[in-house]
Design a protein around this motif. Structure first.
Motif, mmCIF file in Angstrom:
data_model
loop_
_atom_site.group_PDB
_atom_site.id
_atom_site.type_symbol
_atom_site.label_atom_id
_atom_site.label_comp_id
_atom_site.label_asym_id
_atom_site.label_seq_id
_atom_site.Cartn_x
_atom_site.Cartn_y
_atom_site.Cartn_z
ATOM 1 N N LEU A 66 0.847 -1.184 0.000
ATOM 2 C CA LEU A 66 0.000 0.000 0.000
ATOM 3 C C LEU A 66 0.884 1.234 0.000
ATOM 4 O O LEU A 66 1.954 1.255 0.609
ATOM 5 C CB LEU A 66 -0.920 0.006 1.229
ATOM 6 C CG LEU A 66 -1.878 -1.176 1.333
ATOM 7 C CD1 LEU A 66 -2.643 -1.118 2.646
ATOM 8 C CD2 LEU A 66 -2.838 -1.210 0.165
ATOM 9 N N LEU A 67 0.450 2.258 -0.691
ATOM 10 C CA LEU A 67 1.163 3.524 -0.777
ATOM 11 C C LEU A 67 0.605 4.450 0.286
ATOM 12 O O LEU A 67 -0.613 4.581 0.435
ATOM 13 C CB LEU A 67 0.958 4.133 -2.165
ATOM 14 C CG LEU A 67 1.586 5.496 -2.427
ATOM 15 C CD1 LEU A 67 3.103 5.386 -2.389
ATOM 16 C CD2 LEU A 67 1.124 6.031 -3.772
ATOM 17 N N SER A 120 -3.438 4.063 -0.065
ATOM 18 C CA SER A 120 -4.029 3.633 -1.326
ATOM 19 C C SER A 120 -3.188 2.529 -1.944
ATOM 20 O O SER A 120 -2.023 2.349 -1.599
ATOM 21 C CB SER A 120 -4.101 4.829 -2.275
ATOM 22 O OG SER A 120 -4.577 4.450 -3.536
ATOM 23 N N ARG A 121 -3.795 1.835 -2.877
ATOM 24 C CA ARG A 121 -3.009 0.907 -3.693
ATOM 25 C C ARG A 121 -2.167 1.748 -4.651
ATOM 26 O O ARG A 121 -2.681 2.709 -5.229
ATOM 27 C CB ARG A 121 -3.925 -0.009 -4.482
ATOM 28 C CG ARG A 121 -4.703 -0.959 -3.618
ATOM 29 C CD ARG A 121 -5.541 -1.865 -4.530
ATOM 30 N NE ARG A 121 -6.269 -2.830 -3.768
ATOM 31 C CZ ARG A 121 -5.741 -3.951 -3.281
ATOM 32 N NH1 ARG A 121 -4.477 -4.218 -3.477
ATOM 33 N NH2 ARG A 121 -6.475 -4.788 -2.591
ATOM 34 N N PRO A 122 -0.902 1.417 -4.840
ATOM 35 C CA PRO A 122 -0.054 2.206 -5.741
ATOM 36 C C PRO A 122 -0.625 2.335 -7.149
ATOM 37 O O PRO A 122 -0.527 3.387 -7.768
ATOM 38 C CB PRO A 122 1.278 1.440 -5.759
ATOM 39 C CG PRO A 122 1.269 0.646 -4.497
ATOM 40 C CD PRO A 122 -0.176 0.330 -4.211
ATOM 41 N N GLU A 123 -1.272 1.283 -7.659
ATOM 42 C CA GLU A 123 -1.784 1.323 -9.023
ATOM 43 C C GLU A 123 -2.914 2.333 -9.188
ATOM 44 O O GLU A 123 -3.117 2.864 -10.275
ATOM 45 C CB GLU A 123 -2.213 -0.059 -9.513
ATOM 46 C CG GLU A 123 -3.272 -0.733 -8.698
ATOM 47 C CD GLU A 123 -2.740 -1.599 -7.570
ATOM 48 O OE1 GLU A 123 -3.530 -2.409 -7.058
ATOM 49 O OE2 GLU A 123 -1.560 -1.481 -7.184
ATOM 50 N N VAL A 124 -3.631 2.644 -8.114
ATOM 51 C CA VAL A 124 -4.700 3.643 -8.202
ATOM 52 C C VAL A 124 -4.108 5.000 -8.553
ATOM 53 O O VAL A 124 -4.581 5.674 -9.467
ATOM 54 C CB VAL A 124 -5.500 3.717 -6.883
ATOM 55 C CG1 VAL A 124 -6.452 4.903 -6.885
ATOM 56 C CG2 VAL A 124 -6.259 2.417 -6.658
#
Length: 80
Positions: free
Chosen positions: A46-47, A59-63
């Motif tokens: 998670l970021l 957040s999820r990094p890909e978001v």
């Protein structure tokens, strides 16, 4: 709080899942309802970003990567 607590006047997409205490090693436990809703599994990355005046975002990094890519595509379209 099963399913998270609905924030007054907001859609069901915005929820309060409770609180998390920071342990001695700086770790927090994400409430089970939140993990289930967002599909967070052990080992996921998670970021965590933040601003002193407003707090933290997890957040999820890909978001954020997807959001950044969309912004850059829009900027490129405007330049053409």
């Amino acid at each position: 709080m099963p399913g998270g607590k609905h924030i007054l006047g907001k859609s069901q997409a915005k929820r309060v899942f409770g609180t998390a205490k920071v342990g001695d090693r700086g770790q927090i436990v994400i409430p089970k309802d939140a993990r289930e809703l967002f599909g967070i599994q052990p080992g996921d990355t998670l970021l965590i970003v933040g601003e002193a005046g407003t707090g933290l975002i997890i957040s999820r990094p890909e978001v954020l990567n997807d959001l950044a890519s969309e912004i850059l595509r829009n900027v490129k379209k405007e330049d053409q």
